[in-house]
Design a protein around this motif. Structure first.
Motif, PDB file in Angstrom:
ATOM      1  N   ARG A  46     -28.729  21.071 -15.435  1.00 25.62           N
ATOM      2  CA  ARG A  46     -30.153  20.727 -15.484  1.00 25.62           C
ATOM      3  C   ARG A  46     -30.646  20.235 -14.123  1.00 25.62           C
ATOM      4  N   VAL A  47     -29.851  19.411 -13.431  1.00 27.26           N
ATOM      5  CA  VAL A  47     -30.244  18.931 -12.103  1.00 27.26           C
ATOM      6  C   VAL A  47     -30.338  20.103 -11.138  1.00 27.26           C
ATOM      7  N   ARG A  48     -29.374  21.002 -11.202  1.00 31.23           N
ATOM      8  CA  ARG A  48     -29.387  22.158 -10.304  1.00 31.23           C
ATOM      9  C   ARG A  48     -30.603  23.044 -10.553  1.00 31.23           C
ATOM     10  N   SER A  49     -31.063  23.070 -11.800  1.00 27.06           N
ATOM     11  CA  SER A  49     -32.231  23.856 -12.151  1.00 27.06           C
ATOM     12  C   SER A  49     -33.511  23.194 -11.638  1.00 27.06           C
ATOM     13  N   LYS A  50     -33.622  21.854 -11.867  1.00 28.39           N
ATOM     14  CA  LYS A  50     -34.814  21.122 -11.436  1.00 28.39           C
ATOM     15  C   LYS A  50     -34.586  19.634 -11.640  1.00 28.39           C
ATOM     16  N   PHE A  51     -34.963  18.856 -10.643  1.00 26.02           N
ATOM     17  CA  PHE A  51     -34.953  17.397 -10.735  1.00 26.02           C
ATOM     18  C   PHE A  51     -36.403  16.956 -10.572  1.00 26.02           C
ATOM     19  N   PRO A  52     -37.142  16.918 -11.697  1.00 24.83           N
ATOM     20  CA  PRO A  52     -38.593  16.720 -11.625  1.00 24.83           C
ATOM     21  C   PRO A  52     -38.979  15.282 -11.284  1.00 24.83           C
ATOM     22  N   THR A  53     -40.264  15.089 -11.039  1.00 26.58           N
ATOM     23  CA  THR A  53     -40.777  13.752 -10.786  1.00 26.58           C
ATOM     24  C   THR A  53     -40.427  12.836 -11.952  1.00 26.58           C
ATOM     25  N   SER A  54     -40.141  11.589 -11.637  1.00 24.77           N
ATOM     26  CA  SER A  54     -39.763  10.520 -12.582  1.00 24.77           C
ATOM     27  C   SER A  54     -38.384  10.716 -13.205  1.00 24.77           C
ATOM     28  N   ALA A  55     -37.658  11.749 -12.818  1.00 23.91           N
ATOM     29  CA  ALA A  55     -36.321  11.956 -13.377  1.00 23.91           C
ATOM     30  C   ALA A  55     -35.377  10.868 -12.865  1.00 23.91           C
ATOM     31  N   ILE A  56     -34.394  10.545 -13.708  1.00 26.20           N
ATOM     32  CA  ILE A  56     -33.381   9.544 -13.368  1.00 26.20           C
ATOM     33  C   ILE A  56     -32.013  10.151 -13.656  1.00 26.20           C
ATOM     34  N   ALA A  57     -31.177  10.170 -12.625  1.00 26.10           N
ATOM     35  CA  ALA A  57     -29.789  10.601 -12.784  1.00 26.10           C
ATOM     36  C   ALA A  57     -28.897   9.372 -12.646  1.00 26.10           C
ATOM     37  N   VAL A  58     -27.835   9.334 -13.446  1.00 22.91           N
ATOM     38  CA  VAL A  58     -26.906   8.209 -13.431  1.00 22.91           C
ATOM     39  C   VAL A  58     -25.528   8.739 -13.056  1.00 22.91           C
ATOM     40  N   LEU A  59     -24.982   8.200 -11.968  1.00 24.82           N
ATOM     41  CA  LEU A  59     -23.659   8.605 -11.485  1.00 24.82           C
ATOM     42  C   LEU A  59     -22.731   7.398 -11.473  1.00 24.82           C
ATOM     43  N   THR A  60     -21.457   7.637 -11.781  1.00 25.12           N
ATOM     44  CA  THR A  60     -20.459   6.570 -11.733  1.00 25.12           C
ATOM     45  C   THR A  60     -19.223   7.048 -10.978  1.00 25.12           C
ATOM     46  N   TRP A  61     -18.502   6.101 -10.403  1.00 25.45           N
ATOM     47  CA  TRP A  61     -17.210   6.340  -9.769  1.00 25.45           C
ATOM     48  C   TRP A  61     -16.565   4.987  -9.551  1.00 25.45           C
ATOM     49  N   SER A  62     -15.294   4.979  -9.210  1.00 24.29           N
ATOM     50  CA  SER A  62     -14.587   3.735  -8.911  1.00 24.29           C
ATOM     51  C   SER A  62     -14.354   3.638  -7.422  1.00 24.29           C
ATOM     52  N   GLY A  63     -14.487   2.438  -6.906  1.00 18.47           N
ATOM     53  CA  GLY A  63     -14.260   2.200  -5.484  1.00 18.47           C
ATOM     54  C   GLY A  63     -15.472   1.590  -4.826  1.00 18.47           C
ATOM     55  N   THR A  64     -15.439   1.505  -3.520  1.00 12.47           N
ATOM     56  CA  THR A  64     -16.547   0.929  -2.775  1.00 12.47           C
ATOM     57  C   THR A  64     -17.574   2.007  -2.456  1.00 12.47           C
ATOM     58  N   TRP A  65     -18.679   1.596  -1.865  1.00 15.37           N
ATOM     59  CA  TRP A  65     -19.714   2.557  -1.476  1.00 15.37           C
ATOM     60  C   TRP A  65     -19.215   3.478  -0.376  1.00 15.37           C
ATOM     61  N   THR A  66     -18.356   2.983   0.485  1.00 15.85           N
ATOM     62  CA  THR A  66     -17.811   3.859   1.523  1.00 15.85           C
ATOM     63  C   THR A  66     -16.808   4.858   0.961  1.00 15.85           C
ATOM     64  N   ASP A  67     -16.306   4.609  -0.275  1.00 14.59           N
ATOM     65  CA  ASP A  67     -15.409   5.555  -0.948  1.00 14.59           C
ATOM     66  C   ASP A  67     -16.158   6.742  -1.553  1.00 14.59           C
ATOM     67  N   LEU A  68     -17.470   6.633  -1.653  1.00 16.30           N
ATOM     68  CA  LEU A  68     -18.254   7.691  -2.289  1.00 16.30           C
ATOM     69  C   LEU A  68     -18.224   8.943  -1.415  1.00 16.30           C
ATOM     70  N   ARG A  69     -17.673  10.001  -1.964  1.00 17.45           N
ATOM     71  CA  ARG A  69     -17.498  11.266  -1.245  1.00 17.45           C
ATOM     72  C   ARG A  69     -18.030  12.410  -2.107  1.00 17.45           C
ATOM     73  N   PRO A  70     -18.287  13.564  -1.492  1.00  9.02           N
ATOM     74  CA  PRO A  70     -18.689  14.726  -2.293  1.00  9.02           C
ATOM     75  C   PRO A  70     -17.682  14.998  -3.406  1.00  9.02           C
ATOM     76  N   GLY A  71     -18.204  15.177  -4.596  1.00  7.83           N
ATOM     77  CA  GLY A  71     -17.376  15.479  -5.761  1.00  7.83           C
ATOM     78  C   GLY A  71     -16.695  14.291  -6.396  1.00  7.83           C
ATOM     79  N   ALA A  72     -16.899  13.075  -5.889  1.00  9.22           N
ATOM     80  CA  ALA A  72     -16.183  11.894  -6.389  1.00  9.22           C
ATOM     81  C   ALA A  72     -16.798  11.283  -7.639  1.00  9.22           C
ATOM     82  N   ALA A  73     -18.038  11.594  -7.939  1.00  3.64           N
ATOM     83  CA  ALA A  73     -18.751  10.914  -9.020  1.00  3.64           C
ATOM     84  C   ALA A  73     -18.823  11.774 -10.286  1.00  3.64           C
ATOM     85  N   LEU A  74     -19.093  11.091 -11.373  1.00  2.00           N
ATOM     86  CA  LEU A  74     -19.375  11.714 -12.662  1.00  2.00           C
ATOM     87  C   LEU A  74     -20.851  11.499 -12.965  1.00  2.00           C
TER      88      LEU A  74
END
Length: 191
Positions: A148-176
């Motif tokens: 759905r995000v790849r199709s369209k991320f419209p105005t007012s949309a909210i996506a929620v991502l999670t992962w473990s680690g610090t903010w500097t650990d955030l890498r491409p593909g690391a989140a759910l």
């Protein structure tokens, strides 16, 4: 940064092994008044309805960001002000000029600078940067949220991502990608 109002038990996510959460909010629908610079465009009627609905979604989800990073563009600031009014108490907020016009890579650089004590962050910004950031970070999703995000991320949309680690650990593909919501405000007869 103003001090967080969260309890110390919640603030130290990386130290206690709990996942980080990133809420990505695209600004609400803006107006296009003649002679107004892009950065200064206000919310339009639909945006004025939808921004509080985004805040209601956050409140009903039990979300209390430790920090909000918001684009300085008027439509993003107005979106966050209306959404934040639906939450229980103020949220420390930074208006970061790097968010205006940022691509996914630049947004990731901003996220890498988030302080370690922030367990839950709300990012308020613009497309195409946000729409590109979410699939960059999330290799997997609950249900069809990533499609759905790849199709369209419209105005007012909210996506929620999670992962473990610090903010500097955030890498491409690391989140759910755990959720994608498109809150809409109640429409009145006048529009």
């Amino acid at each position: 940064m103003p001090p967080s109002t969260e309890t110390p038990e919640r603030a130290g996510s990386a130290a206690d092994g709990r996942p980080r959460r990133l809420f990505v909010l695209r600004h609400a629908k803006s107006a296009w008044p003649d002679g107004v610079a892009d950065r200064d465009r206000p919310l339009g009627p639909r945006g004025l309805r939808d921004a509080p609905a985004a805040g209601s979604f956050l409140a009903e989800s039990g979300v209390r960001p430790d920090l909000a990073l918001c684009s300085p563009a008027r439509r993003a600031r107005e979106t966050w002000e209306l959404a934040a009014a639906e939450l229980d108490g103020p949220v420390p907020t930074r208006h970061d000029p790097r968010l205006y016009g940022a691509d996914a890579s630049e947004l990731l650089d901003v996220l890498h600078g988030v302080p370690d004590e922030v367990a839950t962050l709300l990012l308020v910004g613009h497309n195409p940067g946000l729409e590109d950031l979410i699939p960059l970070l999330a290799a997997r999703a609950v249900g069809d949220a990533l499609d759905r995000v790849r199709s369209k991320f419209p105005t007012s949309a909210i996506a929620v991502l999670t992962w473990s680690g610090t903010w500097t650990d955030l890498r491409p593909g690391a989140a759910l990608l755990t959720d994608l919501a498109i809150p809409r405000g109640a429409r009145t007869d006048s529009g």
